[in-house]
Design a protein around this motif. Sequence first.
Motif, short mmCIF file in Angstrom:
data_model
loop_
_atom_site.label_atom_id
_atom_site.label_comp_id
_atom_site.label_asym_id
_atom_site.label_seq_id
_atom_site.Cartn_x
_atom_site.Cartn_y
_atom_site.Cartn_z
N TYR A 37 0.84 -1.19 0.00
CA TYR A 37 0.00 0.00 0.00
C TYR A 37 0.88 1.25 0.00
N VAL A 76 2.65 4.51 1.26
CA VAL A 76 3.14 4.92 2.57
C VAL A 76 4.16 6.04 2.39
N ASP A 82 1.59 7.66 14.03
CA ASP A 82 1.43 6.43 13.24
C ASP A 82 2.71 6.03 12.51
N MET A 97 4.08 -5.50 6.46
CA MET A 97 3.28 -4.51 5.75
C MET A 97 2.65 -5.11 4.49
N LYS A 98 3.40 -5.95 3.80
CA LYS A 98 2.86 -6.58 2.60
C LYS A 98 1.67 -7.48 2.91
N ARG A 143 -0.31 -6.88 5.41
CA ARG A 143 -1.26 -6.03 6.13
C ARG A 143 -1.33 -6.35 7.62
N ARG A 193 0.41 -1.53 9.41
CA ARG A 193 0.03 -0.51 8.44
C ARG A 193 0.46 0.88 8.92
#
Length: 286
Positions: free
Chosen positions: A4, A6, A26, A40-41, A43, A46
């Motif tokens: 996603y 970022v 965050d 992160m890939k 999820r 995040r």
Amino acid sequence: MIPYEVEYVRAGSVQQALSVLAQNPDAKILAGGHTLLPMMKLRLARPALLVDIGRLPELRGIAVHQDAISIGSATTHAELEASAELKQLAPLFPLAASVIADPTVRNRGTIGGALVHADPSADWPAVVLAAGAEMEIVGEQGARRIPADEFFVGFMSSAVQPDEVLTRIHVPLPAATRVAYRKFRHPSSGYAVAAAAVAIDVVNDGYAWGRIGITGVAEAAFRATSAEALLEGNFTDIADKVDAIVDAAFVDVSPLEDNFADGAYRLALGRVMLKRALLEALEPRG
């Protein structure tokens, strides 16, 4: 898996990284990236912003002082494996580094990233526990040091707060030279299904004491303090107590369970890894 979108900042200093963290709740610190980026890939994490500290010179390298070795948190596993100073003064570190994952991970992953992530199956937590290391943590209010015993506070949770950075690992000198690290590798991930780090120090008159770090077995790495009490005494007598040491190490331990290993199997592996590590550390040397 498509990553996603970022935001990304490469920090020019620790202080800049702290400033960015303070302004962005965050945000997440990125060091080697071999844990955070896969999460992160998938999820599983995040963050809205990545603060890259992996190339900061102030967080790299190994320095030998009179009473301690100081290891920068962004020092890679491969650098620790190859360090001549560590091989001579604190051999447990290059020994453990040599069995972490694969060459790609060892050349990019960092000791600090692994420690802060506090995966219950990671290698470094057992090592710093057995070495009696201290973690230097910096925030906007200043620096503090935390013993390894107090650093791992739960499942994938360390004492480093979201607005702080682990900067250095301090290993007291003289470090134990009778050391061993034994690990049962997960065949897919290379993480420890169970592993044991043993460090035994022997003084001139043959008196010994030691530390034991266990990883992979419980929800956080831990020191087997009850078992360590049996390491204290005449070095030549420890071999007769190996089974008792192993028994004491896992009393009241609640093991992790997953699709690869149930609790009973994981405990059995932990016992085997610790026994092998103890016997290796106790081997006669010419």
